[in-house]
Write a protein that holds these residues in place. Sequence first.
Motif, PDB file in Angstrom:
ATOM      1  N   ARG A  29      -7.204   8.086   3.949  1.00  0.00           N
ATOM      2  CA  ARG A  29      -8.356   7.363   3.451  1.00  0.00           C
ATOM      3  C   ARG A  29      -8.139   5.860   3.395  1.00  0.00           C
ATOM      4  O   ARG A  29      -9.057   5.109   3.147  1.00  0.00           O
ATOM      5  N   CYS A  30      -6.912   5.435   3.598  1.00  0.00           N
ATOM      6  CA  CYS A  30      -6.721   3.994   3.533  1.00  0.00           C
ATOM      7  C   CYS A  30      -7.399   3.318   4.696  1.00  0.00           C
ATOM      8  O   CYS A  30      -7.507   2.113   4.748  1.00  0.00           O
ATOM      9  N   GLY A  31      -7.840   4.107   5.653  1.00  0.00           N
ATOM     10  CA  GLY A  31      -8.607   3.512   6.735  1.00  0.00           C
ATOM     11  C   GLY A  31      -7.739   2.797   7.734  1.00  0.00           C
ATOM     12  O   GLY A  31      -8.227   2.027   8.538  1.00  0.00           O
ATOM     13  N   CYS A  32      -6.434   3.035   7.679  1.00  0.00           N
ATOM     14  CA  CYS A  32      -5.563   2.278   8.558  1.00  0.00           C
ATOM     15  C   CYS A  32      -5.594   2.805   9.986  1.00  0.00           C
ATOM     16  O   CYS A  32      -4.943   2.256  10.854  1.00  0.00           O
ATOM     17  N   GLY A  33      -6.288   3.890  10.207  1.00  0.00           N
ATOM     18  CA  GLY A  33      -6.321   4.401  11.582  1.00  0.00           C
ATOM     19  C   GLY A  33      -4.946   4.750  12.056  1.00  0.00           C
ATOM     20  O   GLY A  33      -4.615   4.610  13.223  1.00  0.00           O
ATOM     21  N   CYS A  70      -1.086  -2.106   8.809  1.00  0.00           N
ATOM     22  CA  CYS A  70      -1.608  -2.330   7.468  1.00  0.00           C
ATOM     23  C   CYS A  70      -1.454  -3.818   7.167  1.00  0.00           C
ATOM     24  O   CYS A  70      -0.465  -4.440   7.563  1.00  0.00           O
ATOM     25  N   SER A 105       0.820  -1.207   0.000  1.00  0.00           N
ATOM     26  CA  SER A 105       0.000   0.000   0.000  1.00  0.00           C
ATOM     27  C   SER A 105       0.853   1.255   0.000  1.00  0.00           C
ATOM     28  O   SER A 105       1.943   1.292   0.525  1.00  0.00           O
ATOM     29  N   ARG A 106       0.355   2.183  -0.629  1.00  0.00           N
ATOM     30  CA  ARG A 106       0.995   3.475  -0.809  1.00  0.00           C
ATOM     31  C   ARG A 106       0.681   4.349   0.372  1.00  0.00           C
ATOM     32  O   ARG A 106      -0.097   4.013   1.225  1.00  0.00           O
ATOM     33  N   ARG A 107       1.280   5.483   0.373  1.00  0.00           N
ATOM     34  CA  ARG A 107       0.928   6.427   1.421  1.00  0.00           C
ATOM     35  C   ARG A 107      -0.560   6.763   1.307  1.00  0.00           C
ATOM     36  O   ARG A 107      -1.138   6.772   0.237  1.00  0.00           O
ATOM     37  N   ALA A 108      -1.156   7.076   2.431  1.00  0.00           N
ATOM     38  CA  ALA A 108      -2.581   7.389   2.436  1.00  0.00           C
ATOM     39  C   ALA A 108      -2.798   8.748   1.791  1.00  0.00           C
ATOM     40  O   ALA A 108      -2.038   9.671   2.024  1.00  0.00           O
ATOM     41  N   PRO A 109      -3.815   8.869   0.975  1.00  0.00           N
ATOM     42  CA  PRO A 109      -4.176  10.198   0.478  1.00  0.00           C
ATOM     43  C   PRO A 109      -4.634  11.068   1.643  1.00  0.00           C
ATOM     44  O   PRO A 109      -4.780  10.583   2.745  1.00  0.00           O
TER      45      PRO A 109
END
Lengths: 131, 182
Positions: free
Chosen positions: B18-22, B92, B10-14
């Motif tokens: 938004r990746c929801g990783c908390g 993640c 996975s890439r960095r979160a926008p």
Amino acid sequence: MPGPLLAAAGGGPLARTIRAKLTEALQPTHLEVRDDSPRHGGPPGAETHFGVLVVSGRFAGLPLLQRHRLVHEALRAELAGPLHALQVIARTPQQWESDPHAPPAPPCLGGSKREQRRRDREEEEAAPGQQ
Amino acid sequence: MRRKLSGGSSRRAPMGGRCGCGAMRAAVRTGWRIGAAAALRGQAGRPFSQAAGESGGAEGGGGSGSREAVERLVREHPVVVFMKGSPAQPLCGFSNAVVQILRLHGVEDYRAHDVLQDPDLRQGIKNYSNWPTIPQVYLNGEFVGGCDILLQMHQNGDLVEELKKLGIRSALLDAEKDQEKK
């Protein structure tokens, strides 16, 4: 549980873009594009997490790293933009023929709130009261 | 093992995570240290190119994300992983898969860097390897790939061989031996 496989003409705009770009760049004999976004805490239609299975003769003789780089190159703009995560399976036609199975979609093991609550519940059940 | 191995990276979160990783909440809770990279922050160094919208955590710019800094990190140890979260608490699923695979092979002694703690490093490592996503695995200072590749190496036996080259004996070899005895 695998995410929804997108039919050739289906899926959201990003899915279609991914499909088109990979087709153009790698002339795959087989291509599957899977939108895993809903399984990573995103709303339906989020189009942020994808998995692609690419079967192409262009991968022949290339180590995995180079194969994945080819895929990334084709999706460079998307990866710099809305595409947040990308699972890649890159096989030659011979490899696909001898093993025509795609691994299941990766479960979301991330720290999304929903996942964290589930994990907290599991841990509580396994060892109540422990930190 | 409770969790299934998975592929992907996975890439960095926008913006907005938004990746929801908390990530933010968990990062505060975990307080994972990133060791050498933290020590390098704040050093005078030419600013590293930053993606728009990604504010560098360091006051001085991209010191910890510079090529030199990253080079030092990947050479720190035979096995170096750049991930989200820590081996004790991956944030993640793809990073977790890397941790689980290494654990299966009995590799517990390795360097793990939490890119969520250091935006400069997060961008710097991607530039260094010219690879858009996290996690990233380095063996003997050399970029090997992300979660997908590590999983395939694990499945086809290549990982055992690569570890052997580093002088690390995979635990799976012993597991096989035990199985043969039975």
